[in-house]
Design a protein around this motif. Structure first.
Motif, short mmCIF file in Angstrom:
data_model
loop_
_atom_site.label_atom_id
_atom_site.label_comp_id
_atom_site.label_asym_id
_atom_site.label_seq_id
_atom_site.Cartn_x
_atom_site.Cartn_y
_atom_site.Cartn_z
N LEU A 23 0.85 -1.19 0.00
CA LEU A 23 0.00 0.00 0.00
C LEU A 23 0.88 1.23 0.00
O LEU A 23 2.04 1.20 0.42
N GLY A 24 0.31 2.33 -0.48
CA GLY A 24 1.04 3.59 -0.54
C GLY A 24 0.07 4.73 -0.79
O GLY A 24 -1.06 4.53 -1.26
N PHE A 25 0.54 5.96 -0.49
CA PHE A 25 -0.29 7.15 -0.62
C PHE A 25 0.23 8.02 -1.74
O PHE A 25 1.44 8.22 -1.91
N VAL B 233 -3.57 3.79 -2.43
CA VAL B 233 -3.47 2.69 -3.40
C VAL B 233 -3.12 1.42 -2.63
O VAL B 233 -2.19 1.41 -1.80
N THR B 234 -3.88 0.36 -2.89
CA THR B 234 -3.64 -0.92 -2.24
C THR B 234 -3.51 -2.01 -3.31
O THR B 234 -4.14 -1.96 -4.37
N THR C 15 -9.34 8.99 2.93
CA THR C 15 -10.05 8.71 4.17
C THR C 15 -10.52 7.26 4.26
O THR C 15 -11.14 6.89 5.27
N TYR C 16 -10.27 6.46 3.26
CA TYR C 16 -10.78 5.09 3.26
C TYR C 16 -9.93 4.21 4.16
O TYR C 16 -8.69 4.31 4.20
N ILE C 17 -10.60 3.31 4.87
CA ILE C 17 -9.95 2.30 5.70
C ILE C 17 -10.18 0.95 5.03
O ILE C 17 -11.34 0.53 4.89
N PRO C 18 -9.15 0.27 4.56
CA PRO C 18 -9.34 -1.02 3.88
C PRO C 18 -10.10 -2.01 4.76
O PRO C 18 -9.82 -2.15 5.96
N SER D 194 -15.09 6.94 -3.05
CA SER D 194 -14.81 6.68 -4.47
C SER D 194 -13.74 5.60 -4.59
O SER D 194 -12.82 5.52 -3.77
N ARG D 195 -13.89 4.80 -5.65
CA ARG D 195 -12.98 3.68 -5.84
C ARG D 195 -12.71 3.49 -7.32
O ARG D 195 -13.64 3.46 -8.13
#
Length: 1004
Positions: free
Chosen positions: A400-402, A408-409, A422-425, A433-434
């Motif tokens: 993962l990275g920002f 991005v995962t 703000t998303y938590i996997p 949004s995805r």
């Protein structure tokens, strides 16, 4: 640039005073080719750890087989760029470019052999002699020995300008690309110093240094100084690192490596080493100044974590970092004091795989799908209550990275998701949004085209061994997916199930999907309801191929397997599927095709191609049978086949690395060519053949894949000319499909065992004229036709005679059994020239004889009595029975052959009797005796064997005796009238005979 393993052992010193000669062009000796295939999209990734993923600014990169995909994200839009280099790719910063670093002036790749004290091989063992020291191996085309290596690690510079890629395998490269290019096949710099794989690469925060770490077998860590203006690389420091490393990060000006029971900090100390450039231009030929300074490193005391395996880490600032172990230990590494310290803060409770930091929040992901966030401030205070949130996702996280505005995962299903920050996997939130870049999640075993229009609005589909079938559009989006239930089969010595989905075929419009597995079970699934409408045990083992044919009146299915059979099914008038025939073969059937409603074509490993005609009974459309029509013998075992549009010709790919074109109506081989590359260096076996008919702009095309060099190849179907090849998969390519969309350009889809799907654009523009004329069809050449064959038997040859030559040069057969005295022998020699030629004499003429011919002795003086006495002992030998060495019987074999030969001789003799040449009385007596003895022998044989009837024997004897004696009488009468000396003529009734009374006429 040096690209092959042999290039690492060059004899040229790194500081040669001579200017390098320009390298030979890599296109020398090859005709100009335009690229016909271009990579448009990559689905899936081969990333398995954080070393194969990185993010910087508004871009992120991940590895996919032999390529690196860089994705630029702008709001809801994302674009892919591809970076890959062939083994013979020449870097931009070559020796001829003055901007290149002066550390290695004569090599295209920075080397450190002098620092590592590697011993160079002798000149006779080197692939490049002393005279070739400036020639680059890239002048030769790459072959299967220089296989495309998989990319295992990458790193993006923090400023987003450069991309570094590390390869795996023997003699890997570290490639540096410029991200200013849209896509590139040419790197800025290629470094080939590692020997056994590159485990990780990492850029320093200020982009001044690039660290490359080799695998444990390589055992070296290199630090390269990078020119921030051009990207040129120069070896700065190095040291040995033989531990099993899982990751490498920068912490300020220090480098941290972590792995199995290993955490080590390497301090980078900048200094100004002397440059050998001054010595070169001042005329000094001495070696460079002292040995290079090694990279200093210090192991971290692990304490209670001595047996831990550390998997990932992230830097907090220039002196502190977070290090995680596989078992879930989260530790703080502090280098603020004089002594480095590793402190365990908490145990997260799951296996950690990746970690990153954003705005004082630490994000930790695990392989089982667990995820949590930590408060960075509390964590730095070593407070174990720093956990903020936890969640569970269906699939585990690998990296993962920002970015600036996105998270991005990369999950365990090889899917890449772009979320808001703000998303938590693992948490379900519809407002987030995805953007998904889907992956298959497993090794892909095949790809097929869906005929349009299809019910699912998809262009192609793929399947995996677990039974998952996914339908895709040309943009790489998933339209639908479903699973096929497979029966598990366990064996006593195997713990894993061996059954898997091997082949899938879709009918017209995708209404039905026909599947086959390793146990030989064939299923027909209706796509609308996903129900299995037919299931049967078609084969005893692996199902190799399935073919379908559907029109308004018939629906046929054919399958073949390793059990050397082909099964034929059809859909009856009531809608059920029925098996109507089994075709058995002598070897394993490779593939089966149904080109039309009245024909089935199969090919098997016994080098045969079989064609069967489909017939039905009058008034019974459900009664169908396949009747063998023709069997074609191939030059080698087949690998794949494809029908030409129209159904009259078929392409067959053979294991001898050639492709043959056969006419199915006549069985004639109309064309053949080798599957070579652009310069004809190496041939490959072509599989998964696909043909495309000719258009107004270009000829017919033949598409296929080659697992010899993991490439996709394109050939001209008319003359076999090589058009293009591209690569990207690093494992076996399991299928290729050609998508022809009337509204858009044609595309090629390839799927590999590495879990990636690559979509290629097929250029339909007319190809530029080549430097050489295309080869015409081979049927126009006489040399391409089959050679003529007409071998005459001995019986046919006996009917011919050689041209007549001088009588003195002949040596006719000698009837020695009748000659009792020297007088008879001499008289026979004097009159032998009057004997006409016959087939027996032709045979005897080729046989060497100790005696000269009678004609050559006509002028010789009489033989002395002494000589006659010396020859008497040979008379008993002449009286011996005739053997196989006798000249007039050498051509005889069996009794039937001898009888035929005697008949031909008598026919030829009768023709010669019409001439006016005189006949000796002794020869006539000899002939009389032989005819009489022959008739007696025939009579005895008829009585003993009872094979000839008396009527047949009497008829033969009466016919030949009457005709022959009449001709002899006429010949003798004419001889008496023309005799100049008036010799008396003895009537036939007074002729001498040796075995009794009566003339020849009376005896017969």
């Amino acid at each position: 640039m040096s690209s092959t393993p042999s290039s690492r052992l060059r004899l040229t010193p790194s500081n040669s005073p001579f200017l390098p000669r320009p390298g030979r062009s890599s296109h020398r000796g090859r005709h100009s080719l335009e690229s016909r295939l271009s990579l448009k999209r990559v689905i899936g990734t081969t990333c398995a750890s954080p070393t194969g993923f990185d993010a910087a600014e508004s871009s992120f990169a991940y590895i996919a087989g032999g390529a690196v995909v860089v994705v630029d994200v702008e709001g809801e839009i994302h674009n892919q760029r591809f970076f890959r280099a062939r083994p013979n790719a020449i870097p931009t910063l070559s020796p001829g470019n003055p901007t290149y670093s002066p550390s290695t002036s004569t090599s295209t790749t920075p080397k450190a052999n002098d620092s590592r004290n590697r011993v160079s091989i002798p000149a006779r063992d080197s692939s490049y002699g002393v005279g070739d020291w400036s020639e680059s191996p890239s002048s030769k085309t790459w072959t299967s020995r220089e296989r495309i290596k998989a990319a295992t690690s990458l790193a993006l510079s923090r400023d987003g300008r450069f991309l570094a890629v590390g390869e795996t395998g023997y003699a890997p490269r570290v490639l540096i690309y410029s991200l200013e290019d849209t896509s590139s096949d040419t790197p800025l710099v290629s470094i080939s110093e590692h020997m056994y794989g590159v485990k990780a690469v990492a850029w320093s925060p200020d982009t001044k240094f690039l660290a490359s770490l080799g695998a444990a077998n390589d055992g070296f860590l290199y630090l390269w100084r990078i020119d921030p203006r051009t990207g040129a690389a120069k070896l700065f420091q190095q040291n040995r690192c033989t531990s099993y490393i899982r990751g490498m990060i920068w912490m300020g000006n220090s480098l941290i490596t972590l792995g199995v029971r290993h955490v080590k900090l390497w301090r980078v100390e900048e200094f100004a080493p002397s440059s050998p450039l001054k010595q070169r231009f001042t005329g000094e030929m001495s070696s460079p100044s002292g040995p290079q300074k090694s990279l200093p490193g210090r192991n971290i005391l692990l304490g209670g974590l001595l047996e831990a395996t550390f998997s990932c880490a992230v830097a907090i600032d220039e002196t502190r970092a977070i290090v995680c172990s596989e078992t879930g230990d989260i530790c703080l590494l502090d280098d603020t004091g004089k002594q480095m310290k590793l402190t365990k803060v908490l145990e997260i409770g799951f296996m950690t795989a990746c970690i990153t930091i954003r705005e004082q929040v630490v994000y930790v992901g695990g392989k089982p799908g667990s995820f949590c966030t930590l408060d960075l401030k509390m964590f730095m205070e070593c407070n174990p209550d720093c956990v903020l949130k936890t969640s569970e996702s269906p699939s585990g996280l690998l990296a993962l990275g920002f970015l600036k505005n996105n998270l991005v995962t990369v999950d365990a299903q090889h899917s890449i998701d772009i979320w808001s920050t703000t998303y938590i996997p693992g948490r379900k939130d519809t407002t987030i949004s995805r953007i998904q870049i889907p992956g298959h999640g497993d090794a892909i075993l095949g790809v097929e085209v869906l005929c349009q229009p299809s019910n699912a609005d998809a262009a192609f589909f793929t399947w995996t061994g677990s039974g998952n079938i996914v339908l895709w559009d040309v943009d790489g989006r998933i339209r639908d997916s479903f699973n096929v239930e497979l029966e598990d089969a366990y064996f006593e010595n195997e713990s894993d199930p061996v059954n898997q989905l091997t082949v899938v075929k879709a009918t017209r419009g995708g209404k039905f999907f026909v599947t086959g597995d390793r146990l030989g079970v064939m299923k027909v699934i209706e796509y609308g309801s996903k129900d299995c409408v037919s299931e049967t045990k078609a084969h005893s083992s692996n199902c190799q191929s399935i073919a379908t044919y559907e029109d308004n009146s018939k629906f046929l299915i054919a399958s073949c397997g390793r059990d050397r059979t082909a099964q034929l099914f059809h859909r009856t008038s009531d809608g059920s599927f029925e098996h109507f025939q089994t075709l058995e073969f002598a070897a394993k059937v490779v593939q089966v095709l149904i080109p039309s409603s009245d024909r089935v074509i199969t090919c098997s490993m016994d080098r045969t191609l079989q064609i069967h005609d489909m017939v039905t009974k009058d008034g019974e459309p459900d009664s169908i049978a396949a009747i063998p029509a023709r069997s074609l013998t191939l030059k080698a075992s087949p690998a794949s086949m494809a029908m030409v549009t129209g159904g009259r010709s078929i392409f067959v790919s053979l294991l001898d690395r050639s492709v043959c074109l056969y006419d199915t109506e006549t069985g004639r081989l109309t064309n053949t060519f080798k599957c070579t590359d652009e310069v004809g260096v190496e041939n490959v076996v072509l599989d998964s053949l696909i043909t495309r008919p000719p258009t107004d702009k270009e000829p017919a095309l033949l598409l296929g894949i080659s697992n010899t060099d993991k490439s996709i190849r394109l050939y001209d179907a008319q003359n076999g000319n090589f058009l293009d090849r591209e690569w990207g998969h690093t494992e076996a390519i399991n299928g290729v499909a050609l998508i022809e969309d009337a509204e858009g350009p044609k595309k090629v889809v390839s799927a590999g065992s590495d879990g990636t799907i690559m979509i290629w654009g097929l250029d339909s523009q007319e190809q530029a004229p080549s430097s050489r004329d295309p080869s015409p069809m081979k049927d126009n050449f006489t040399s391409a036709r089959p050679p003529l064959r007409r071998v005459l038997s001995k019986a046919e040859l006996a009917e011919f005679q050689r041209p007549s030559r001088s009588a003195g040069r002949r040596s006719p057969p000698r009837p020695v059994s009748k000659r009792r005295s020297l007088f008879n022998l001499s008289s026979a020699r004097s009159s032998v020239t009057a004997i006409p030629s016959s087939p027996a004499s032709v045979i005897a003429e080729d046989t060497p004889s100790r005696r000269p011919s009678g004609g050559s002795r006509s002028g010789s003086p009489p033989v002395s009595p002494r000589t006659r006495v010396a020859r008497r002992p040979s008379m008993p030998i002449l009286k011996l029975p005739k053997t196989k060495s006798t000249s007039n019987l050498r051509a005889f074999g069996s009794l039937n052959m001898a009888t035929e030969q005697a008949c031909r001789t008598l026919k030829a003799y009768r023709k010669k009797l019409s001439s006016t040449e005189p006949i000796s009385q002794d020869v006539l007596a000899e002939l009389d005796q032989e005819l009489r003895l022959t008739s007696l022998a025939l009579g005895d044989r008829a009585k003993q064997s009872r094979e000839l009837s008396d009527s047949m024997l009497n008829g033969i004897l009466d016919q030949y005796s009457s005709r022959l004696m009449a001709m002899l009488d006429e010949k003798l009468r004419l001889g008496n009238q023309s005799s100049a000396r008036g010799e008396s003529y003895s009537p036939p009734g007074k002729r001498p005979n040796s075995s009794g009374s009566g003339s020849t006429r009376e005896s017969i």
